[in-house]
Design an enzyme around this catalytic site. Structure first.
Site, mmCIF file in Angstrom:
data_model
loop_
_atom_site.group_PDB
_atom_site.id
_atom_site.type_symbol
_atom_site.label_atom_id
_atom_site.label_comp_id
_atom_site.label_asym_id
_atom_site.label_seq_id
_atom_site.Cartn_x
_atom_site.Cartn_y
_atom_site.Cartn_z
ATOM 1 N N GLY A 185 0.831 -1.199 0.000
ATOM 2 C CA GLY A 185 0.000 0.000 0.000
ATOM 3 C C GLY A 185 0.866 1.248 0.000
ATOM 4 C CB SER A 186 0.105 4.644 1.212
ATOM 5 O OG SER A 186 -1.134 4.650 0.555
ATOM 6 C CB THR A 187 4.397 1.513 3.548
ATOM 7 O OG1 THR A 187 4.123 0.284 2.860
ATOM 8 C CG2 THR A 187 3.552 1.582 4.801
ATOM 9 C CG PHE A 188 6.061 0.591 -2.907
ATOM 10 C CD1 PHE A 188 7.071 -0.314 -2.601
ATOM 11 C CD2 PHE A 188 6.017 1.127 -4.193
ATOM 12 C CE1 PHE A 188 7.992 -0.688 -3.569
ATOM 13 C CE2 PHE A 188 6.932 0.753 -5.162
ATOM 14 C CZ PHE A 188 7.930 -0.157 -4.854
ATOM 15 C CE LYS A 189 0.360 6.643 -2.045
ATOM 16 N NZ LYS A 189 -0.810 7.092 -1.259
#
Lengths: 437, 475
Positions: B208-212
């Site tokens: 999810g957004s942790t990959f941003k």
């Protein structure tokens, strides 16, 4: 230095070896070094000295190295057996005493061994009777499918051990008479000189006996040992290779035929060809568990071995008598245990000792003055060496594994007594051969 | 007759030579194959007789030890039970070994090189296993399990400067002591929710957004963007030919990247990913360790690979089937292990240098001497230090004023990023996650939290767990 003093000196390393070996096993088992190991060494050495004194008195010119070689072999065997089971080692030590007594008796009574020639047919009959004894109902005993043992009350023995000496005596005496006849060839076929048909008679008889042995006692190893000794003697007597070639051809043809028909022998051969076949490995009778474990034990040994008393012998089970991971470690597979604990180098050293023994035997044959003595010494040395080859070859999967003992090393009374008789005969022959004329 | 007797002796010499040759075949040339033969139980039996070394926590607490049983054999005990089943694993004669017990088997059984073992043999030394001192922290591990409660998932915490793993929790766990009972292993390997699985290293979660964070690193370090670059954050927005929405379909309009990370704006970061391109994204992912077995001292089979998983396996970012824009926001079939995501935060925290994660601090023999010390090892320089500093600031603002405020600690500024992969929008079932480090200015600890199939967002449920673990380790 006189031969006897050389013999005396050579006994010292044997005494030291047995002391050091016991000490090593003691340290491993009890983690403390009691003086019992010294006692064992001293008793062993004293027994050897006792035998030495008798040799000194009766056979002053006999070969000086044979007895010390046997003493070293015996001490290796005793230490290995002690390491397996101390009770077994005590029995084995008692057998050594019996063996030494028989040894002394033989050299005292048989100083003129040529009397043996007079009784050669009696001896031959006795030898054959001994061989078929295990099939006599009531006293015969089947071990692992082969008929090699006899039970007489509390004592059990393997008559084949004594039979091999009887048969060598007979053959040496018989071939001394007939060798000239055998050398004279029959018809020539091109460049090959064929033997006369009637001279093939004795060969056929012995071959028949060997095949009978195979079918009767169901042991390929003993059969190979007896027939091999016969061929060796035939070769020494005639110096003609054709007898050996014909004989080997007959033996393997016969063996091939009978293994296909005798179940037990076939099983041994299957196990030899593929010991890791799961079905053979799991088989309760005539399986490959023994030979597979033998190879695993040797692989564990490597170059230097795991050390005296270090080998893994039993499966952990918590109880007193756990099942053995290496079966028959004290008899048939003792060479695998030696390789495991002393490594390739230790095992090669033991083979080297046997080779030295054989070398002394053939040396005696060459020094001997008359044909009977030559044939007797060569025959005894050959049958001894073949026995080593059959058992060690079996344990190392060079040939199918069979149940003969490793001379002077394996546990077993009849083996020790018989081989001491063999030693006594060799020493007697050598005493005459080396005596100053 | 003498010459034939001599020839016969020569034959005997040859026969005996073949015996020695055959013996050397088994003892030397084919010994290895015989030892490896599956019918050969000697190795196992011999090892059972060795007192295996202990596995110790960082503070010396015993995680695994051997007790002597009947017949001079030893068996394994795990005093802390479920707490360290992962990553310590187990070692039992009939079910073999697992995880650290397997990876460090040579040390634990005192297996030395040939020279060493000969010396041992000559000096009569009994073979004994060495102790393995791990980097694991018992208190923090317990707190991680407490915070996870009955939620399935994983928590990893490590030191960014050294790669030393302080916490590796995988829930549900199991009691390795129970495996002594025959049949227990079979039950356990078939049990619901796979307790034998170490989720931290082989778990595959959509990050999810942790990959941003990784997308931001690629964007800024490649020089194509800065933290102040303004990108259109309207919602929905067409990415790779399909409309993409922000969380709650919030429309942000054109906003700078720092704010876009703070608010976790999907459309901005998907756009950034597309602009940076698959090749550059692939390069940075590989520098962080994606696509390789995750680096840690566990057996190969227990080290998973992170990356884009299509139906027919792992696909590179340049593959036509990969939707780079959606992968850039941690979707599009991207799956990563919690340890891999901890490594992403770790490189940012350590000025752009990624250290190799390790569970072992040192190997100590029975007399207390250190036999082997595991020194910190640099895996790669992922980004320039300036990039790491910028992205660190952006992550700090996430915790200060964005989606990650629940991770904030009193007294320590925290940097982090939340993630919420939606599995079932109607029921609100998500895979929430959080990665972060603290203190922002002098990072001491990195944490990654991943949860399975729970309600709530990463900021609501994962960030508080990270907070508790960081608090425990910074105290």
């Amino acid at each position: 230095m006189s031969p006897r003093n050389r013999e005396l000196l050579a006994l010292i390393p044997a005494g030291l070896l047995v002391t050091a070996g016991f000490a090593a096993v003691f340290i491993q088992q009890d983690e403390l070094l009691s003086n019992v190991s010294l006692t064992y060494g001293a008793i062993f050495l004293a027994l050897c000295f006792g035998a030495h004194v008798i040799v000194r008195m009766t056979l002053p010119h006999a070969d000086p190295y044979l007895f010390p070689i046997v003493a070293v072999l015996a001490s290796v065997g005793l230490v290995m057996i002690y390491r397996i089971d101390d009770e077994l080692a005590r029995e084995q030590a008692q057998w050594y005493v019996v063996g030494l007594v028989v040894f002394a008796a033989t050299i005292v009574w048989l100083r003129d061994y040529t009397v043996l020639e007079r009784y050669r047919y009696t001896i031959a009959l006795a030898g054959i009777a001994l061989l078929v004894l295990p099939r006599v109902p009531g006293i015969g005993a089947q071990v692992n499918g082969a008929y090699l043992g006899v039970n007489l009350g509390p004592v059990s023995f393997q008559p084949a051990e004594l039979a091999k000496i009887a048969i060598v005596i007979f053959l040496a005496s018989y071939l001394r008479d007939t060798r000239q006849v055998l050398v004279q060839g029959g018809r020539r076929l091109g460049r090959v000189q064929l033997p006369r048909l009637k001279d093939l008679g004795p060969l056929l008889v012995v071959w028949g006996a060997a095949m009978l042995l195979l079918v009767f006692i169901r042991d390929l190893g003993s059969s190979l040992m007896f027939f091999g000794a016969f061929l060796a003697l035939l070769y020494v007597a005639t110096s003609q290779l054709r007898w050996v070639v014909i004989g080997l051809g007959m033996f393997f043809t016969g063996a091939w035929f009978f293994t296909a028909t005798v179940g037990h022998v076939q099983g041994r051969i299957d196990a030899w060809r593929d010991p890791f076949d799961p079905q053979l490995y799991e088989a309760k009778v005539s399986g490959s568990y023994q030979i597979a474990q033998s190879l695993f034990a040797q692989a564990d040994g490597g170059l230097f071995g795991t050390g005296f008393g270090q080998a893994q012998l039993t499966l952990p089970c918590g109880a007193e008598n756990c099942p053995r991971i290496l079966p028959a470690a004290d008899t048939d597979l003792i060479y695998a245990l030696i390789t495991n604990e002393l490594g390739l180098f230790g095992a090669a050293a033991v083979i080297g000792l046997y080779l030295m023994f054989a070398q002394r035997g053939f040396k005696i044959a060459m020094l001997a003055g008359d044909a009977f003595s030559k044939l007797l010494a060569a025959g005894l040395a050959a049958v001894f060496a073949l026995q080593v080859f059959v058992i060690v070859g079996g344990v190392t999967k060079l040939i199918p594994l069979t149940g003969v003992t490793m001379p002077f090393v394996s546990y077993g009374g009849s083996s020790i007594v018989a081989n001491f008789v063999l030693l006594a005969l060799l020493l007697t022959v050598s005493n005459r051969a080396r005596a100053p004329r | 007759m003498n010459s034939s007797a001599f020839k016969l002796y020569a034959v005997i010499v040859l026969l005996f030579a073949s015996l020695v040759a055959q013996t050397s075949r088994w003892t030397v040339f084919e010994a290895e194959a015989l030892r490896d033969n599956s019918l050969n139980r000697r190795e196992l039996l011999a090892e059972q007789k060795i007192r295996r070394g202990r596995v110790l926590a960082r503070d010396g607490q015993v995680l695994a030890r051997s007790v002597e049983g009947r017949g001079g054999t030893f068996s394994r005990r795990y005093p802390l039970g479920e707490l360290f089943a992962h990553p310590v694993g187990y070692s039992f004669i009939d079910i073999s070994r697992y995880e650290l017990e397997q990876e460090r088997n040579d040390e634990l059984t005192g297996e030395r090189d040939d020279v060493g073992s000969i010396v041992d043999q000559l000096s009569g030394r009994e073979r004994e296993g060495d102790d393995v001192r791990t980097t694991l922290d018992v208190d923090a591990q317990r707190i991680a399990f407490g915070a996870l409660g009955d939620q399935r998932g994983s928590v990893v915490a490590m030191e960014p400067q050294t790669g030393r793993i302080r916490v590796m929790a995988s829930n549900p766990s199991y009691d390795p002591n129970a495996l002594r009972r025959s049949g227990a292993f079979k039950e356990l390997s078939g049990a619901a929710n796979s307790p034998l699985l170490n989720r931290a290293t082989v778990g595959r979660y959509p990050p999810g957004s942790t990959f941003k964070v990784l997308t931001a690193v690629a964007a800024i370090d490649s020089g194509e963007f800065s933290e102040n670059s303004v990108v259109d954050g309207s919602s929905p927005k067409t990415i790779s030919g399909a409309p993409l929405e922000n969380f709650s379909n919030a429309d942000y309009g054109p906003i700078p990247l720092t704010l876009a990370l703070t608010k976790s704006v999907n459309t901005v970061w998907a756009q950034v990913g597309v602009d940076v391109g698959g090749a550059t994204m692939q390069r940075y992912m590989e520098r962080f360790g994606f696509y390789d077995r995750v680096e840690v001292d566990l057996p190969d089979g227990q080290r998973g690979r992170s990356g884009v998983y299509k139906r027919d396996g792992l696909k590179r970012m340049t593959d036509d089937s990969v939707d780079v824009g959606r992968v850039a926001i941690g979707q599009g079939d991207l799956l990563a292990s919690p340890l891999q995501m901890a490594m992403v935060a770790s490189a940012v925290a350590n000025d752009g240098t990624l250290m190799k994660p390790t569970l072992t601090e040192r190997v100590v023999d029975r007399d207390g001497r250190t036999v082997e010390r595991v020194e910190p090892e640099e895996l790669s320089q992922v980004m320039r230090p300036a990039t790491a500093n910028t992205v660190g600031d952006m992550m700090a603002s996430v915790v200060r004023e964005g989606t990650g405020t629940a991770a904030a600690l009193a007294g320590f500024p925290v940097a982090g990023k939340t993630g919420t992969a939606e599995l079932n929008v109607a029921q609100g079932i998500n895979q929430p996650s959080f990665i972060g480090f603290a203190p922002r200015d002098d990072p001491k600890i990195v944490v990654a939290v991943s949860l399975e199939n729970v309600q709530g967002t990463g900021g609501e449920v994962a960030a508080p767990i990270a907070k508790q673990v960081m608090e425990a380790l910074l105290r």
